[in-house]
Motif scaffolding. Structure first.
Motif, short mmCIF file in Angstrom:
data_model
loop_
_atom_site.label_atom_id
_atom_site.label_comp_id
_atom_site.label_asym_id
_atom_site.label_seq_id
_atom_site.Cartn_x
_atom_site.Cartn_y
_atom_site.Cartn_z
N ILE A 1 -22.77 36.18 -31.33
CA ILE A 1 -22.55 36.66 -32.69
C ILE A 1 -21.17 36.17 -33.10
N THR A 2 -21.08 35.35 -34.14
CA THR A 2 -19.80 34.75 -34.46
C THR A 2 -19.74 34.32 -35.93
N HIS A 3 -18.53 34.20 -36.45
CA HIS A 3 -18.34 33.59 -37.78
C HIS A 3 -17.79 32.18 -37.64
N ASP A 4 -17.55 31.75 -36.39
CA ASP A 4 -16.92 30.46 -36.10
C ASP A 4 -17.99 29.40 -35.88
N LEU A 5 -18.15 28.50 -36.82
CA LEU A 5 -19.20 27.48 -36.71
C LEU A 5 -18.89 26.45 -35.63
N GLU A 6 -17.62 26.27 -35.30
CA GLU A 6 -17.29 25.34 -34.21
C GLU A 6 -17.80 25.90 -32.89
N GLU A 7 -17.68 27.21 -32.70
CA GLU A 7 -18.24 27.85 -31.52
C GLU A 7 -19.76 27.81 -31.57
N GLN B 1 -29.08 20.56 -38.16
CA GLN B 1 -29.83 20.96 -39.36
C GLN B 1 -29.02 21.92 -40.21
N ILE B 2 -28.37 22.88 -39.56
CA ILE B 2 -27.60 23.89 -40.30
C ILE B 2 -26.39 23.27 -40.98
N PHE B 3 -25.70 22.37 -40.30
CA PHE B 3 -24.49 21.79 -40.90
C PHE B 3 -24.80 20.88 -42.08
N ARG B 4 -26.02 20.43 -42.19
CA ARG B 4 -26.41 19.65 -43.37
C ARG B 4 -26.39 20.50 -44.64
N LEU B 5 -26.36 21.82 -44.49
CA LEU B 5 -26.30 22.70 -45.66
C LEU B 5 -24.95 22.62 -46.35
N GLY B 6 -23.92 22.19 -45.60
CA GLY B 6 -22.61 21.90 -46.17
C GLY B 6 -22.06 22.97 -47.09
N ILE C 1 -20.85 30.95 -48.79
CA ILE C 1 -21.01 32.30 -48.24
C ILE C 1 -19.90 32.63 -47.24
N GLY C 2 -18.81 31.86 -47.28
CA GLY C 2 -17.63 32.21 -46.50
C GLY C 2 -17.55 31.61 -45.12
N LEU C 3 -18.37 30.61 -44.82
CA LEU C 3 -18.33 29.96 -43.51
C LEU C 3 -17.64 28.60 -43.63
N ASP C 4 -16.79 28.31 -42.67
CA ASP C 4 -16.00 27.07 -42.71
C ASP C 4 -16.59 26.07 -41.73
N LEU C 5 -17.02 24.93 -42.23
CA LEU C 5 -17.58 23.89 -41.38
C LEU C 5 -16.53 23.38 -40.40
N PRO C 6 -16.93 22.99 -39.17
CA PRO C 6 -15.98 22.39 -38.24
C PRO C 6 -15.29 21.18 -38.88
N ALA D 1 -14.43 18.37 -37.70
CA ALA D 1 -15.04 17.08 -37.35
C ALA D 1 -16.26 16.80 -38.24
N VAL D 2 -17.00 17.86 -38.58
CA VAL D 2 -18.17 17.69 -39.44
C VAL D 2 -17.73 17.27 -40.85
N LYS D 3 -16.70 17.94 -41.38
CA LYS D 3 -16.21 17.61 -42.72
C LYS D 3 -15.61 16.21 -42.76
N MET D 4 -14.82 15.88 -41.74
CA MET D 4 -14.20 14.55 -41.70
C MET D 4 -15.27 13.46 -41.56
N GLY D 5 -16.25 13.69 -40.69
CA GLY D 5 -17.32 12.71 -40.52
C GLY D 5 -18.08 12.47 -41.81
N SER D 6 -18.32 13.55 -42.55
CA SER D 6 -19.02 13.42 -43.83
C SER D 6 -18.22 12.59 -44.82
N ARG D 7 -16.90 12.84 -44.88
CA ARG D 7 -16.05 12.06 -45.79
C ARG D 7 -16.04 10.58 -45.41
N LEU D 8 -15.96 10.31 -44.10
CA LEU D 8 -15.92 8.91 -43.65
C LEU D 8 -17.23 8.19 -43.96
N ARG D 9 -18.36 8.91 -43.81
CA ARG D 9 -19.65 8.28 -44.15
C ARG D 9 -19.71 7.99 -45.65
N GLU D 10 -19.12 8.89 -46.47
CA GLU D 10 -19.10 8.65 -47.91
C GLU D 10 -18.29 7.40 -48.25
#
Length: 279
Positions: free
Chosen positions: A197-203, A226-231, A237-242, A244-253
């Motif tokens: 049970i966590t609010h930490d998406l990296e965990e 699949q979940i991280f694709r929801l971005g 809803i107050g959850l912070d993406l890891p 690395a996920v945000k950076m990877g998305s920016r680099l792909r853009e």
């Protein structure tokens, strides 16, 4: 297909004197040996689910099944013997003056013979790499060490499932990594079902599957990828993406041909290094 070790069917619960439900129409399953993470912001209902699963709370409607049997007053004590829970603050769980005494306490309460207790304690501390600390006072250990002792106390009881209720939220990065590495090893080697049970998406990214809670309801369910694709839906809803996920998305853009599915900086750096070495 094997029967799930855990299932919730249309479970609803609200606290006394509250008009709104803390949990409403929640349904999901967990298989034996699976690591399932339930994520959500504060007040989303995720910790209420943890308390429902060990019988500290009873659902107003719906059915909870553990190990093939409905959870009720006739089965709750057997469930508590088979499910270990690690809380946010390990100090609240310690009762012994030494690590050894603390682990022994739960075994004594369950009537384990003294000769068997000794080797169970040795085995449990070995599994969490805390052998040198058997005679230490639990309260003098670091945060990560305390949580590993708490896990050892549960392992000595031979659980089929471990519930981590925000168990790493008070730890520094090193302590968190220690605990999660221990949990992953136990999950893989002994097929212990893990519910975190966590609010930490990296965990949560370390889990096999995620359930996203929002306002007491299941908002989404799927693999970490699949979940991280929801971005932005998660961020709303107050959850912070890891990072690395945000950076990877920016680099792909920006046109870099990065693959999907990495959630840590180590994985992202390795991917970037691989791409660079090919140019």
């Amino acid at each position: 297909m094997a029967e799930p070790i855990l299932s919730l069917e249309e479970v609803c619960f609200r606290y006394p004197n509250q008009s709104e439900y803390a949990v409403q129409h929640v349904s999901f399953q967990a298989e034996r040996g699976e690591w399932l993470a339930i994520v959500g912001h504060n007040g989303s209902g995720k910790s209420t689910i943890a308390r429902l699963l060990i019988g500290l709370l009873r659902p107003e409607r719906g059915v909870i099944r553990l190990f093939g049997r409905p959870l009720d007053e006739t089965t709750v004590w057997d469930v508590r013997r088979r499910v270990g829970m690690v809380f946010q603050n390990p100090d609240n769980q310690f009762v012994g003056t030494t690590v050894e005494d603390d682990i022994a306490f739960g075994l004594e309460n369950n009537g384990i013979p003294r000769a068997e207790m000794a080797w169970r304690i040795d085995e449990a501390v070995r599994q969490v790499h805390m052998e040198p600390f058997l005679q230490h006072e639990p309260h003098r250990l670091s945060g990560g060490q305390k949580q590993r002792v708490a896990i050892a106390g549960i392992l000595a009881l031979r659980p089929d499932m471990i519930i981590l209720d925000e168990a790493t939220s008070m730890l520094d990065p090193r302590g968190r990594d220690e605990v999660l590495e221990t949990v992953r090893r136990l999950n893989r080697q002994h097929r212990i079902t893990v519910l975190s049970i966590t609010h930490d998406l990296e965990e949560a990214a370390k889990a096999d599957r995620l359930i996203v809670m929002n306002k007491g309801e299941v908002m989404a369910e799927g693999t970490p990828e699949q979940i991280f694709r929801l971005g932005s839906k998660l961020e709303r809803i107050g959850l912070d993406l890891p990072f690395a996920v945000k950076m990877g998305s920016r680099l792909r853009e920006q046109g870099l041909p990065l693959r999907l599915g990495y959630f840590t900086m180590e994985e992202l750096v390795e991917e970037l290094w691989t791409l660079y070495s090919k140019t």
